[in-house]
Enzyme design. Structure first.
Site, PDB file in Angstrom:
ATOM      1  N   LYS A 202      -9.777   0.689  48.883  1.00  0.00           N
ATOM      2  CA  LYS A 202      -9.550  -0.429  49.803  1.00  0.00           C
ATOM      3  C   LYS A 202     -10.381  -1.612  49.326  1.00  0.00           C
ATOM      4  CE  LYS A 202     -11.343  -2.424  53.035  1.00  0.00           C
ATOM      5  NZ  LYS A 202     -10.881  -3.758  52.621  1.00  0.00           N
ATOM      6  N   GLU A 275     -23.794   1.222  48.016  1.00  0.00           N
ATOM      7  CA  GLU A 275     -24.437   0.186  47.189  1.00  0.00           C
ATOM      8  C   GLU A 275     -24.484  -1.063  48.043  1.00  0.00           C
ATOM      9  OE1 GLU A 275     -25.464   0.831  44.112  1.00  0.00           O
ATOM     10  OE2 GLU A 275     -24.576   2.821  44.005  1.00  0.00           O
ATOM     11  N   LEU A 276     -25.669  -1.450  48.500  1.00  0.00           N
ATOM     12  CA  LEU A 276     -25.746  -2.457  49.564  1.00  0.00           C
ATOM     13  C   LEU A 276     -26.482  -3.722  49.119  1.00  0.00           C
ATOM     14  CD1 LEU A 276     -26.496   0.141  52.377  1.00  0.00           C
ATOM     15  CD2 LEU A 276     -24.267  -0.657  51.556  1.00  0.00           C
ATOM     16  N   CYS A 309     -25.116  -8.612  43.787  1.00  0.00           N
ATOM     17  CA  CYS A 309     -26.063  -7.782  44.544  1.00  0.00           C
ATOM     18  C   CYS A 309     -27.427  -7.733  43.870  1.00  0.00           C
ATOM     19  CB  CYS A 309     -25.489  -6.388  44.707  1.00  0.00           C
ATOM     20  SG  CYS A 309     -25.051  -5.612  43.148  1.00  0.00           S
ATOM     21  N   GLU A 407     -30.937 -11.781  53.022  1.00  0.00           N
ATOM     22  CA  GLU A 407     -30.152 -12.033  51.823  1.00  0.00           C
ATOM     23  C   GLU A 407     -29.256 -13.263  52.047  1.00  0.00           C
ATOM     24  OE1 GLU A 407     -26.947  -9.258  51.069  1.00  0.00           O
ATOM     25  OE2 GLU A 407     -27.447  -9.202  48.956  1.00  0.00           O
TER      26      GLU A 407
HETATM   27  P1  NAD Z   1     -18.849  -6.353  53.650  1.00  0.00           P
HETATM   28  O1  NAD Z   1     -19.719  -5.218  54.044  1.00  0.00           O
HETATM   29  O2  NAD Z   1     -18.463  -7.323  54.687  1.00  0.00           O
HETATM   30  O3  NAD Z   1     -17.469  -5.826  53.014  1.00  0.00           O
HETATM   31  C1  NAD Z   1     -17.421  -4.900  51.964  1.00  0.00           C
HETATM   32  C2  NAD Z   1     -16.144  -4.079  52.077  1.00  0.00           C
HETATM   33  O4  NAD Z   1     -16.167  -3.331  53.284  1.00  0.00           O
HETATM   34  C3  NAD Z   1     -14.871  -4.921  52.140  1.00  0.00           C
HETATM   35  O5  NAD Z   1     -13.842  -4.252  51.450  1.00  0.00           O
HETATM   36  C4  NAD Z   1     -14.565  -4.952  53.623  1.00  0.00           C
HETATM   37  O6  NAD Z   1     -13.198  -5.173  53.918  1.00  0.00           O
HETATM   38  C5  NAD Z   1     -14.980  -3.553  54.042  1.00  0.00           C
HETATM   39  N1  NAD Z   1     -15.307  -3.389  55.463  1.00  0.00           N
HETATM   40  C6  NAD Z   1     -15.598  -4.341  56.387  1.00  0.00           C
HETATM   41  N2  NAD Z   1     -15.866  -3.764  57.573  1.00  0.00           N
HETATM   42  C7  NAD Z   1     -15.758  -2.426  57.395  1.00  0.00           C
HETATM   43  C8  NAD Z   1     -15.940  -1.304  58.246  1.00  0.00           C
HETATM   44  N3  NAD Z   1     -16.296  -1.427  59.531  1.00  0.00           N
HETATM   45  N4  NAD Z   1     -15.776  -0.072  57.722  1.00  0.00           N
HETATM   46  C9  NAD Z   1     -15.447   0.104  56.426  1.00  0.00           C
HETATM   47  N5  NAD Z   1     -15.242  -0.937  55.577  1.00  0.00           N
HETATM   48  C10 NAD Z   1     -15.404  -2.188  56.051  1.00  0.00           C
HETATM   49  O7  NAD Z   1     -19.610  -7.037  52.446  1.00  0.00           O
HETATM   50  P2  NAD Z   1     -19.241  -8.411  51.720  1.00  0.00           P
HETATM   51  O8  NAD Z   1     -19.806  -9.500  52.530  1.00  0.00           O
HETATM   52  O9  NAD Z   1     -17.822  -8.440  51.395  1.00  0.00           O
HETATM   53  O10 NAD Z   1     -20.032  -8.246  50.346  1.00  0.00           O
HETATM   54  C11 NAD Z   1     -21.279  -8.793  50.141  1.00  0.00           C
HETATM   55  C12 NAD Z   1     -22.370  -7.771  50.284  1.00  0.00           C
HETATM   56  O11 NAD Z   1     -22.161  -6.711  49.361  1.00  0.00           O
HETATM   57  C13 NAD Z   1     -23.726  -8.315  49.961  1.00  0.00           C
HETATM   58  O12 NAD Z   1     -24.653  -7.911  50.926  1.00  0.00           O
HETATM   59  C14 NAD Z   1     -24.078  -7.695  48.614  1.00  0.00           C
HETATM   60  O13 NAD Z   1     -25.431  -7.580  48.358  1.00  0.00           O
HETATM   61  C15 NAD Z   1     -23.375  -6.404  48.693  1.00  0.00           C
HETATM   62  N6  NAD Z   1     -23.062  -5.882  47.353  1.00  0.00           N
HETATM   63  C16 NAD Z   1     -23.800  -4.851  46.878  1.00  0.00           C
HETATM   64  C17 NAD Z   1     -23.560  -4.355  45.595  1.00  0.00           C
HETATM   65  C18 NAD Z   1     -24.380  -3.221  45.047  1.00  0.00           C
HETATM   66  O14 NAD Z   1     -23.997  -2.651  44.041  1.00  0.00           O
HETATM   67  N7  NAD Z   1     -25.487  -2.851  45.653  1.00  0.00           N
HETATM   68  C19 NAD Z   1     -22.571  -4.920  44.810  1.00  0.00           C
HETATM   69  C20 NAD Z   1     -21.835  -5.976  45.326  1.00  0.00           C
HETATM   70  C21 NAD Z   1     -22.087  -6.445  46.617  1.00  0.00           C
END
Ligand code: NAD
Length: 538
Positions: A202, A275-276, A309, A407
């Site tokens: 997804k 991975e957050l 990230c 962040e």
């Molecule tokens: P997000 O958590 O909003 O979304 C990430 C994914 O989760 C998307 O596909 C989204 O549609 C889905 N999602 C949203 N709500 C959900 C739910 N309730 N249950 C399951 N899935 C759901 O994050 P974002 O804003 O799109 O991405 C940015 C964040 O990602 C930043 O905090 C960044 O640090 C982190 N990030 C971490 C890494 C890593 O490797 N540690 C890599 C890239 C991005």
């Protein structure tokens, strides 16, 4: 110049007149888009428009998946997984090697899509096919090392033969973000496939075409068509629908959403890797090569406009070199070329969306209102693109400012002085995150010893993030609120397996035998335990 090939690429070439040509206002050819979106399991009849951050141009209408579609995607994936798990490991590894070649051959097309969906600079989009090629090659070449059954010591030497098998978990759910839409959709899934699993992916709604293109390349590389399913829709609806059905979930995204995913997995007692987010520190020690550190700091803070990230948002610089380093860092930042175009040559592109622009603007405005100084940047740049923000260096950031601990996920870095290294390490460890850190010093040994005191999953010495990120044998992930589990290396593939131990007992049983009473058996066992210890056995 872009190396795009307009004859085979997705980009609509002008000139077009919207009055006579319905595709004119679209950046992507509609037949090309339809070819990608037909892969979605999506029968709701609803579509969502996706627009490009480059000029806010419409890109595509994406069919949306229902809960029943997610169910169907898992059904198809489970059927495909059954025979895939029986496919010899070498055949699975060969498909990865073909994928390696494909992503290198088709990189121009991949990069165009990534740039159009995310607005990033072409050189940062290039990192994505590069990362997938590295990942595919590493796992293909080390498949047997990780996944072959292995013999381990049995309770009785010679009499107990034990082998440990690695069985696939089944269907892995991969939920990925928009910031690195091609590699994040694909990189975790590759070791999952190698281990004999299927995937239901997804991708984020903003960048789903890159995720669909990844699925198309997998099929072209020889992976069975149904092995990799893609579903589309709002994260809070379709994400939990994936979590409810998967055998393991691989999530990349924000810490807040990661916690929800972990809760869903806990209820079902399935594993997850998360991975957050991060608030990553870079330390410039007093003996650092300042030119090298300044060059690295630009990449550390502004790669993909800071929407990375592992990018750095906190910079701790030794008092003795602070002014000289900042002078170089500011000069290099001001020399960056900014632009939201598909061509090579931009050092930084656009932010991905209005939402990201609002977050970045709010963080900088809040800091400035509370007394932070802007050393360079600090402004949106609508002249360059609707969601453009300048690379920004702040000084005098204090704990009451939002960007001190939260962040930003944008091109904003705060510089701080430090007087002694223990204090710098303590400040680097401050806060809830622990993803990535970087240390610049001419003394590699000292930097590595400081690294062990930093509570981050990766630490790069004399490099921003790329040294660990591109070393696929090195596990990568976060401590504390930055994640759970690791991608890359053996941990990156073993998380997709169930460990099974098979023990075969020969000659005698593991219980009283040959007419021994329980008491005599106990004594004999005690003697043998003492003897085995003396013999040095583990
Ligand atoms: P997000 O958590 O909003 O979304 C990430 C994914 O989760 C998307 O596909 C989204 O549609 C889905 N999602 C949203 N709500 C959900 C739910 N309730 N249950 C399951 N899935 C759901 O994050 P974002 O804003 O799109 O991405 C940015 C964040 O990602 C930043 O905090 C960044 O640090 C982190 N990030 C971490 C890494 C890593 O490797 N540690 C890599 C890239 C991005």
């Amino acid at each position: 110049m872009s190396d795009r090939n307009p004859a085979t690429g997705p980009v609509v070439e002008g000139p077009h007149d919207p009055e006579h040509d319905p595709t004119a206002s679209y950046a992507l050819d509609r037949a090309y888009v339809a070819d990608l979106t037909h892969r979605l399991v999506a029968t709701s009849g609803r579509t969502e428009e996706v627009r490009s951050p480059i000029g806010d141009q419409p890109l595509a209408h994406i069919p949306q998946s229902t809960d029943a579609d997610v169910e169907e995607a898992f059904r198809r994936a489970r059927v495909a997984q059954g025979s895939w798990a029986r496919t010899p490991l070498d055949v699975r590894a060969d498909a990865l090697l073909r994928l390696h070649d494909l992503v290198l051959d088709r990189q121009a097309e991949i990069i165009d899509l990534i740039c159009l969906e995310s607005g990033k600079a072409r050189k940062h989009a290039f990192d994505e096919p590069l990362h997938i090629a590295l990942t595919a090659r590493y796992y293909a070449r080390t498949a047997h090392e990780h996944l072959d059954s292995r013999r381990v010591r049995g309770v009785f030497p010679l009499l107990t033969r034990v082998e440990v098998n690695r069985l696939p978990k089944g269907v892995v759910g991969v939920i990925s973000p928009w910031n690195y839409p091609f590699t994040m959709a694909l990189c975790d899934g590759l070791p999952a496939l190698l281990a004999g699993n299927a995937v239901v992916a997804k991708p984020d709604a903003q960048t789903i075409l890159s995720g669909l293109f990844a699925a198309a390349l997998l099929e072209e590389a020889g992976f069975p068509a149904d092995l990799w399913q893609v579903v589309a829709g709002p994260g809070p609806e379709v994400g939990p629908a994936v979590v409810r059905r998967a055998d393991h979930v691989c999530f990349t995204g924000s810490t807040a959403t990661g916690r929800q995913v972990a809760q869903g997995c806990a209820e079902r007692l399935i594993g997850c890797s998360l991975e957050l987010g991060g608030k990553n520190p870079i330390l410039v020690l007093r003996d650092a090569d300042l030119e090298r550190a300044a060059e690295g700091a630009v990449r550390a803070a502004f790669s993909n406009a800071g929407q990375l990230c592992v990018s750095m948002e906190r910079m701790f610089v030794a008092d003795q070199v602070y002014d000289r380093f900042l002078e170089r860092f500011v000069a290099r930042t001001e020399a960056m070329t900014l632009g939201a175009t598909l061509d090579w040559g931009n050092d930084m592109g656009s932010l991905v969306s209005r939402r990201q622009l609002e977050v970045v603007t709010a963080h900088v405005d809040d800091a400035v209102a509370k007394g932070a100084r802007v050393l360079t940047g600090g402004r949106p740049r609508p002249d360059l693109g609707p969601f453009f923000y300048e690379p920004t260096i702040l000084e005098g950031v204090t704990p009451d400012m939002t960007c001190f601990g939260q962040e930003t996920f944008g091109p904003v870095v705060s510089a701080y002085r430090f007087h002694d290294e223990a204090d710098a390490v303590a400040r680097a460890n401050d806060g809830e995150y622990g993803l990535n850190a970087s240390i610049y010093s001419r003394d590699g040994g000292r930097a590595r010893s400081l690294a062990r005191q930093i509570r981050c999953g990766t630490v790069n010495v004399n490099e921003a993030f790329a040294a660990t990120f591109a070393s696929i044998e090195a596990p990568m992930g976060g401590m504390r609120s930055s994640g759970l589990g690791r991608r890359q290396g053996s941990e990156g593939v073993l998380r997709f397996t169930e460990t099974q131990s098979v023990a075969t007992q020969r000659v005698t049983r593991v219980a009283p035998a040959h007419g021994l009473s329980d008491q005599t058996w106990g004594k004999a066992m005690t003697l043998s335990l003492r003897a085995l210890k003396k013999l040095g056995r583990a």
